[in-house]
Design an enzyme around this catalytic site. Sequence first.
Site, PDB file in Angstrom:
ATOM      1  N   GLY A  14       0.805  -1.217   0.000  1.00 43.59           N
ATOM      2  CA  GLY A  14       0.000   0.000   0.000  1.00 43.59           C
ATOM      3  C   GLY A  14       0.840   1.271   0.000  1.00 43.59           C
ATOM      4  O   GLY A  14       1.898   1.337   0.640  1.00 43.59           O
ATOM      5  N   ARG A  18      -3.386   8.237   2.594  1.00 46.38           N
ATOM      6  CA  ARG A  18      -4.021   8.940   3.714  1.00 46.38           C
ATOM      7  C   ARG A  18      -3.014   9.358   4.780  1.00 46.38           C
ATOM      8  O   ARG A  18      -3.338  10.138   5.667  1.00 46.38           O
ATOM      9  CB  ARG A  18      -5.115   8.065   4.335  1.00 46.38           C
ATOM     10  CG  ARG A  18      -6.418   8.082   3.529  1.00 46.38           C
ATOM     11  CD  ARG A  18      -7.492   7.273   4.199  1.00 46.38           C
ATOM     12  NE  ARG A  18      -7.292   5.842   4.006  1.00 46.38           N
ATOM     13  CZ  ARG A  18      -8.071   4.905   4.548  1.00 46.38           C
ATOM     14  NH1 ARG A  18      -9.073   5.253   5.322  1.00 46.38           N
ATOM     15  NH2 ARG A  18      -7.835   3.627   4.311  1.00 46.38           N
ATOM     16  N   GLY A  83      -6.634  -6.670  -5.056  1.00 52.17           N
ATOM     17  CA  GLY A  83      -7.247  -7.341  -3.918  1.00 52.17           C
ATOM     18  C   GLY A  83      -6.256  -8.149  -3.109  1.00 52.17           C
ATOM     19  O   GLY A  83      -5.138  -8.424  -3.535  1.00 52.17           O
ATOM     20  N   THR A  84      -6.714  -8.546  -1.913  1.00 47.26           N
ATOM     21  CA  THR A  84      -5.818  -9.220  -0.974  1.00 47.26           C
ATOM     22  C   THR A  84      -5.392 -10.609  -1.444  1.00 47.26           C
ATOM     23  O   THR A  84      -4.246 -11.014  -1.237  1.00 47.26           O
ATOM     24  CB  THR A  84      -6.483  -9.316   0.409  1.00 47.26           C
ATOM     25  OG1 THR A  84      -7.836  -9.798   0.247  1.00 47.26           O
ATOM     26  CG2 THR A  84      -6.508  -7.960   1.097  1.00 47.26           C
ATOM     27  N   ASP A 108       0.770  -2.904   7.915  1.00 46.07           N
ATOM     28  CA  ASP A 108       0.230  -1.751   8.638  1.00 46.07           C
ATOM     29  C   ASP A 108      -0.579  -2.167   9.864  1.00 46.07           C
ATOM     30  O   ASP A 108      -1.391  -1.407  10.363  1.00 46.07           O
ATOM     31  CB  ASP A 108      -0.607  -0.873   7.709  1.00 46.07           C
ATOM     32  CG  ASP A 108      -1.807  -1.610   7.121  1.00 46.07           C
ATOM     33  OD1 ASP A 108      -1.985  -2.819   7.408  1.00 46.07           O
ATOM     34  OD2 ASP A 108      -2.573  -0.983   6.359  1.00 46.07           O
ATOM     35  N   ASN A 173     -13.964  -9.622  11.431  1.00 44.83           N
ATOM     36  CA  ASN A 173     -12.761 -10.077  10.747  1.00 44.83           C
ATOM     37  C   ASN A 173     -11.624  -9.072  10.917  1.00 44.83           C
ATOM     38  O   ASN A 173     -11.758  -7.897  10.600  1.00 44.83           O
ATOM     39  CB  ASN A 173     -13.066 -10.269   9.252  1.00 44.83           C
ATOM     40  CG  ASN A 173     -11.848 -10.673   8.460  1.00 44.83           C
ATOM     41  OD1 ASN A 173     -10.986 -11.382   8.959  1.00 44.83           O
ATOM     42  ND2 ASN A 173     -11.787 -10.224   7.215  1.00 44.83           N
ATOM     43  N   ARG A 319      23.869  11.161  24.558  1.00 39.16           N
ATOM     44  CA  ARG A 319      23.847  10.936  23.108  1.00 39.16           C
ATOM     45  C   ARG A 319      24.548   9.623  22.774  1.00 39.16           C
ATOM     46  O   ARG A 319      25.177   9.000  23.640  1.00 39.16           O
ATOM     47  CB  ARG A 319      24.495  12.119  22.403  1.00 39.16           C
ATOM     48  CG  ARG A 319      23.686  13.423  22.496  1.00 39.16           C
ATOM     49  CD  ARG A 319      24.470  14.604  21.986  1.00 39.16           C
ATOM     50  NE  ARG A 319      24.898  14.416  20.603  1.00 39.16           N
ATOM     51  CZ  ARG A 319      25.818  15.179  20.005  1.00 39.16           C
ATOM     52  NH1 ARG A 319      26.419  16.145  20.687  1.00 39.16           N
ATOM     53  NH2 ARG A 319      26.140  14.960  18.755  1.00 39.16           N
ATOM     54  N   ALA A 366      31.205  22.354  37.372  1.00 38.15           N
ATOM     55  CA  ALA A 366      30.139  22.978  36.594  1.00 38.15           C
ATOM     56  C   ALA A 366      30.705  23.835  35.466  1.00 38.15           C
ATOM     57  O   ALA A 366      31.686  24.551  35.638  1.00 38.15           O
ATOM     58  CB  ALA A 366      29.270  23.834  37.503  1.00 38.15           C
TER      59      ALA A 366
END
Length: 455
Positions: A14, A18, A83-84, A108, A173, A319, A366
């Site tokens: 995909g 979106r 389609g799947t 996803d 499903n 870091r 310091a």
Amino acid sequence: MTSRTCLSIILAAGEGTRMKSTSPKVLHQIAGLPMVAHVARTAEAAGADGLALVVGHGGDEVKAAAERFAPGAEVFVQTERLGTAHAVLAARQAIARGHDDVLVMFGDTPLVEAESLATARQKLADGAAVVVIGFRPPNPTGYGRLLEKDGRLVAIREDKDCSEEERKIGFCNAGLMAVAGAHALKLLDQVGNANAKGEFYLTDIVEIADKAGLKVVATEASFDSVLGINNRAELAEAEAIWQKRRRRQAMLEGATLIAPETVYFSHDTEIGSDVLVEPNVWFGPGVKIAGGATIHAFSHLEGSNVGPRAEVGPFARLRPGADLHEKAKVGNFCEVKKATVEKGAKVNHLTYIGDARVGAGANIGAGTITCNYDGYSKFFTDIGAGAFIGSNSSLVAPIVIGAGAYVASGSVITEEVPGDALAFGRARQKTLPGKGKELRERFASAAAAKKAGVK
């Protein structure tokens, strides 16, 4: 289950329009790891010894992400999205090798748990030909319903095709499926596209298998674990679910999180027992925290190791390459990068330590800075055990401060300081009596003139 072979097919073709992104949807990250890699890792945890990755847009990037956890992944390209079932058949070559179990997963759907897949595989081992993973959403509207009869799954009915009675069914499903390898290709090849969209739907194999007298059953997973991601709002929801799971796991394993909802882990964070984590702490990738350590509030860690009973923060940044040994301390408003802070050494406040070693028991005052970069190259600073670096000192690398040496406050050190020596690197103080008053009067007169507009 170890005697059964398993192929996991991950559908990752995909484009994710979106998501409003130029990157493939499955490469968007949860806990610092692409979604497709989460799925690949779960497939491996469920016992998959083969992985087929069906890709489309950005296929090379998707493959690289999955291979971090599945180096042997085979990549198959779905040139058309029909389609799947059509997507699964893109991996026909892998299916044809005859694995005992075939898992169909989605790139996803990153929160699926290995236990759900293992349960589905067990049902295949017990004689089922097809196992559909279902779930019970708070509102089933829009989802395909799982129609069961006498313990068998007889059909998956899309919401728009359901009768009023079928719409009352809350078991839906999730899309994920396990298929017996001996039947997989035969069932998939019978799927047609006589529907409004002209697509080949994987769900059709349920009725095909049932009509052939094969056993088809459903198994249930939690709603959270089968959440599919279509946009960035859903991505944030999935992140929240993942973080909640990981926080609970950390606490059950013996860590104390004072405000769990404010602590963020990465996919590979390792945290020992008796670790205390205060509020608002962020763990980036590659962090290991040993038992008994304390991470104070508002600290940010990435690519670093924190040893037993060491302390970090508050407001500290570790870091990549930061390595704190036992009982070492990096305090508030300090940054450590690619540096070792040995046992019992203290870097208490307002300090930068980069490309360096701070020897055991040393004390860094310091405002101390290791000046490690000349605009072109990085250089190393070596501070010996028990050394004392006075506040507001600059150590210009490459440089060695010997064990037990003392650097006076406010010094700029450019030459080696032998062990147990005292080094001054500052201008001699000069005091001019009355000069302060004279300067104040001069400055006040200039300010008044400026205010009055006098040039």
